[in-house]
Design a protein around this motif. Sequence first.
Motif, PDB file in Angstrom:
ATOM      1  N   GLU A 126       3.967 -12.199 -11.375  1.00 29.89           N
ATOM      2  CA  GLU A 126       2.290 -12.349 -11.234  1.00 29.89           C
ATOM      3  C   GLU A 126       1.432 -11.727  -9.840  1.00 29.89           C
ATOM      4  OE1 GLU A 126       0.997 -16.740 -12.458  1.00 29.89           O
ATOM      5  OE2 GLU A 126       1.542 -16.185 -14.320  1.00 29.89           O
ATOM      6  N   MET A 127       1.714 -12.281  -8.335  1.00 24.42           N
ATOM      7  CA  MET A 127       1.770 -11.685  -7.314  1.00 24.42           C
ATOM      8  C   MET A 127       2.107 -10.756  -7.131  1.00 24.42           C
ATOM      9  SD  MET A 127       3.998 -15.427  -5.682  1.00 24.42           S
ATOM     10  CE  MET A 127       3.975 -14.581  -3.571  1.00 24.42           C
ATOM     11  N   LEU A 128       2.946  -9.610  -8.679  1.00 22.64           N
ATOM     12  CA  LEU A 128       3.167  -8.220  -7.707  1.00 22.64           C
ATOM     13  C   LEU A 128       1.917  -7.948  -8.192  1.00 22.64           C
ATOM     14  CD1 LEU A 128       6.593  -8.543  -7.074  1.00 22.64           C
ATOM     15  CD2 LEU A 128       4.556  -8.387  -5.446  1.00 22.64           C
ATOM     16  N   GLU A 129       0.523  -8.149  -9.005  1.00 19.36           N
ATOM     17  CA  GLU A 129       0.890  -7.951 -10.308  1.00 19.36           C
ATOM     18  C   GLU A 129      -0.274  -6.723  -9.581  1.00 19.36           C
ATOM     19  OE1 GLU A 129      -1.419  -8.965 -14.425  1.00 19.36           O
ATOM     20  OE2 GLU A 129      -2.172  -9.834 -12.281  1.00 19.36           O
ATOM     21  N   HIS A 130      -0.753  -6.504  -8.656  1.00 17.56           N
ATOM     22  CA  HIS A 130      -1.976  -5.549  -8.078  1.00 17.56           C
ATOM     23  C   HIS A 130      -1.520  -4.169  -7.669  1.00 17.56           C
ATOM     24  CE1 HIS A 130      -1.110  -8.159  -4.762  1.00 17.56           C
ATOM     25  NE2 HIS A 130      -1.053  -7.228  -3.933  1.00 17.56           N
ATOM     26  N   THR A 152       7.568 -10.328  -1.967  1.00 19.24           N
ATOM     27  CA  THR A 152       7.232 -11.486  -2.031  1.00 19.24           C
ATOM     28  C   THR A 152       7.671 -12.299  -1.214  1.00 19.24           C
ATOM     29  OG1 THR A 152       8.577 -12.339  -3.504  1.00 19.24           O
ATOM     30  CG2 THR A 152       6.715 -11.488  -5.003  1.00 19.24           C
ATOM     31  N   ARG A 153       8.714 -12.002  -0.563  1.00 20.02           N
ATOM     32  CA  ARG A 153       9.636 -12.906   0.587  1.00 20.02           C
ATOM     33  C   ARG A 153       8.413 -12.781   1.877  1.00 20.02           C
ATOM     34  NH1 ARG A 153      14.606  -9.751   1.640  1.00 20.02           N
ATOM     35  NH2 ARG A 153      12.664  -7.634   0.913  1.00 20.02           N
ATOM     36  N   SER A 154       7.088 -12.072   1.370  1.00 20.67           N
ATOM     37  CA  SER A 154       6.024 -12.160   2.783  1.00 20.67           C
ATOM     38  C   SER A 154       4.783 -12.490   1.824  1.00 20.67           C
ATOM     39  CB  SER A 154       6.078 -11.274   3.672  1.00 20.67           C
ATOM     40  OG  SER A 154       7.361 -11.048   4.364  1.00 20.67           O
ATOM     41  N   ALA A 155       4.920 -13.027   0.812  1.00 19.88           N
ATOM     42  CA  ALA A 155       3.504 -13.489  -0.035  1.00 19.88           C
ATOM     43  C   ALA A 155       2.532 -13.670   0.588  1.00 19.88           C
ATOM     44  CB  ALA A 155       4.097 -14.514  -0.342  1.00 19.88           C
ATOM     45  N   PRO A 156       2.117 -13.767   1.615  1.00 10.00           N
ATOM     46  CA  PRO A 156       0.205 -14.141   2.442  1.00 10.00           C
ATOM     47  C   PRO A 156       0.528 -13.178   2.410  1.00 10.00           C
ATOM     48  CG  PRO A 156       2.722 -15.743   3.703  1.00 10.00           C
ATOM     49  CD  PRO A 156       3.070 -15.086   2.727  1.00 10.00           C
ATOM     50  N   THR A 157       0.825 -11.670   2.796  1.00  6.70           N
ATOM     51  CA  THR A 157       0.719 -10.268   3.381  1.00  6.70           C
ATOM     52  C   THR A 157       0.414  -9.615   2.277  1.00  6.70           C
ATOM     53  OG1 THR A 157       2.506  -9.413   4.191  1.00  6.70           O
ATOM     54  CG2 THR A 157       1.584 -10.865   5.385  1.00  6.70           C
ATOM     55  N   LEU A 158       0.767  -9.892   0.484  1.00  7.50           N
ATOM     56  CA  LEU A 158       0.892  -8.152  -0.317  1.00  7.50           C
ATOM     57  C   LEU A 158      -0.340  -8.221  -0.675  1.00  7.50           C
ATOM     58  CD1 LEU A 158       3.679 -10.413  -2.794  1.00  7.50           C
ATOM     59  CD2 LEU A 158       3.237  -8.835  -1.655  1.00  7.50           C
ATOM     60  N   ALA A 159      -1.856  -9.058  -0.613  1.00  6.92           N
ATOM     61  CA  ALA A 159      -3.120  -8.775  -0.691  1.00  6.92           C
ATOM     62  C   ALA A 159      -3.410  -8.023  -0.068  1.00  6.92           C
ATOM     63  CB  ALA A 159      -4.186  -9.790  -0.412  1.00  6.92           C
ATOM     64  N   ALA A 160      -2.575  -7.433   1.755  1.00 13.51           N
ATOM     65  CA  ALA A 160      -3.670  -6.369   2.142  1.00 13.51           C
ATOM     66  C   ALA A 160      -1.889  -5.215   1.678  1.00 13.51           C
ATOM     67  CB  ALA A 160      -2.964  -7.278   3.387  1.00 13.51           C
ATOM     68  N   LEU A 161      -1.550  -4.983   0.782  1.00  8.88           N
ATOM     69  CA  LEU A 161      -0.810  -3.818   0.597  1.00  8.88           C
ATOM     70  C   LEU A 161      -1.596  -2.657  -0.162  1.00  8.88           C
ATOM     71  CD1 LEU A 161       1.512  -2.595   0.863  1.00  8.88           C
ATOM     72  CD2 LEU A 161       1.874  -3.571  -1.585  1.00  8.88           C
ATOM     73  N   PRO A 162      -2.324  -2.797  -0.770  1.00 10.02           N
ATOM     74  CA  PRO A 162      -3.156  -1.333  -1.389  1.00 10.02           C
ATOM     75  C   PRO A 162      -4.355  -0.882  -0.240  1.00 10.02           C
ATOM     76  CG  PRO A 162      -3.334  -3.373  -2.791  1.00 10.02           C
ATOM     77  CD  PRO A 162      -3.107  -4.253  -1.148  1.00 10.02           C
ATOM     78  N   LYS A 163      -4.924  -1.815   0.619  1.00 13.54           N
ATOM     79  CA  LYS A 163      -5.249  -1.526   1.766  1.00 13.54           C
ATOM     80  C   LYS A 163      -4.862  -0.809   2.911  1.00 13.54           C
ATOM     81  CE  LYS A 163      -8.648  -2.551   5.449  1.00 13.54           C
ATOM     82  NZ  LYS A 163      -9.560  -3.710   5.741  1.00 13.54           N
ATOM     83  N   ALA A 164      -3.805  -0.976   3.081  1.00  9.36           N
ATOM     84  CA  ALA A 164      -2.460  -0.962   4.037  1.00  9.36           C
ATOM     85  C   ALA A 164      -1.786   0.260   3.570  1.00  9.36           C
ATOM     86  CB  ALA A 164      -1.323  -2.207   4.083  1.00  9.36           C
ATOM     87  N   ILE A 165      -2.171   0.806   2.334  1.00  9.68           N
ATOM     88  CA  ILE A 165      -1.425   2.191   1.930  1.00  9.68           C
ATOM     89  C   ILE A 165      -2.348   3.151   1.986  1.00  9.68           C
ATOM     90  CG2 ILE A 165      -0.913   2.697  -0.105  1.00  9.68           C
ATOM     91  CD1 ILE A 165       0.914   0.858  -1.200  1.00  9.68           C
ATOM     92  N   SER A 166      -3.259   3.068   1.998  1.00  7.40           N
ATOM     93  CA  SER A 166      -4.743   3.431   1.953  1.00  7.40           C
ATOM     94  C   SER A 166      -5.024   3.768   3.322  1.00  7.40           C
ATOM     95  CB  SER A 166      -5.807   3.110   1.665  1.00  7.40           C
ATOM     96  OG  SER A 166      -5.744   2.739   0.798  1.00  7.40           O
ATOM     97  N   GLU A 167      -4.906   2.996   4.758  1.00  9.29           N
ATOM     98  CA  GLU A 167      -4.519   3.566   6.166  1.00  9.29           C
ATOM     99  C   GLU A 167      -3.574   4.098   6.265  1.00  9.29           C
ATOM    100  OE1 GLU A 167      -4.247  -0.299   8.020  1.00  9.29           O
ATOM    101  OE2 GLU A 167      -6.645  -0.708   7.409  1.00  9.29           O
TER     102      GLU A 167
END
Length: 285
Positions: free
Chosen positions: A122-126, A58-73
């Motif tokens: 909550e921010m890390l729920e996904h 969460t120190r890079s909170a604005p980019t967390l939503a992109a993590l699932p897609k990033a892992i797939s790539e």
Amino acid sequence: MQLILISGLSGSGKSVALRVLEDLGYYCVDNLPATMLMDALKLYSEFGYKHIAISVDTRSAPTLAALPKAISELKSFVSDVRLIYLEATADVLVKRFSETRRRHPLSGNGLTVEECIRLEREMLEHVVDLGHRIDTSNLSANALRSYVKLMAEADSSRLTLVFESFGFKHGIPLDADFVFDVRCLPNPYYDEKLRPLTGRDQPICDFFAAEAEVAQMQQDIAGFLQRWLPRFKQDNRSYVTVAIGCTGGQHRSVYLAEQLAAGFADEQVLLRHRQLDGRSGDGHK
């Protein structure tokens, strides 16, 4: 090339995990935005790095939503990508922040530590279900180091079956996929000679070997897992954590976790004893 991502709650031990991997020879990067992972990995590949560990939180909170897609790539670029997610109960995290007098990364908005922890969860729920979870609430730092080392060395092409003993009076593990309650079984705690021992000691093993109910419980749990493990493998699950709980996490749960681990020796098995492993060690960070 192997890439290990470290994520989870602040104060749950991410720094400890990253230092373990660094000691194992990994090129480690702390707090990289999820949107930069692919570019960074390509760069490290050009430099010849074969083992890389990166923390994303969460120190890079604005980019967390992109993590699932990033892992797939990332998995299209690197065959061995795994994520270790560290967490702990709120009361344990509050205590750790109090003891170390460190500020929570999300405390800049005037939130209390408890509010920061709730918001961060909550921010890390996904992110929680993207990898292997480790509950560090009752773990010593030494035990966490051992767990991370074992996870790094595990064969990522095979499902890892984790057997974890615990004591209900210390809370149910946050990282469990299945929880089996064995408090109904005979308890050697009431024998003063057996009380100081654990489920790994021979006198305790002899005690349980003489009890038909214990053998039946072991058989029933093993049968359940044998029935459903193939479906988890078909679902491309990397980890399944089976928690066995008794009252204190010293006798019954330890014995059964040991026996079940031995019975599934043909699988890739990790064995943990939460209460025994967490008895000593330094703090988390």
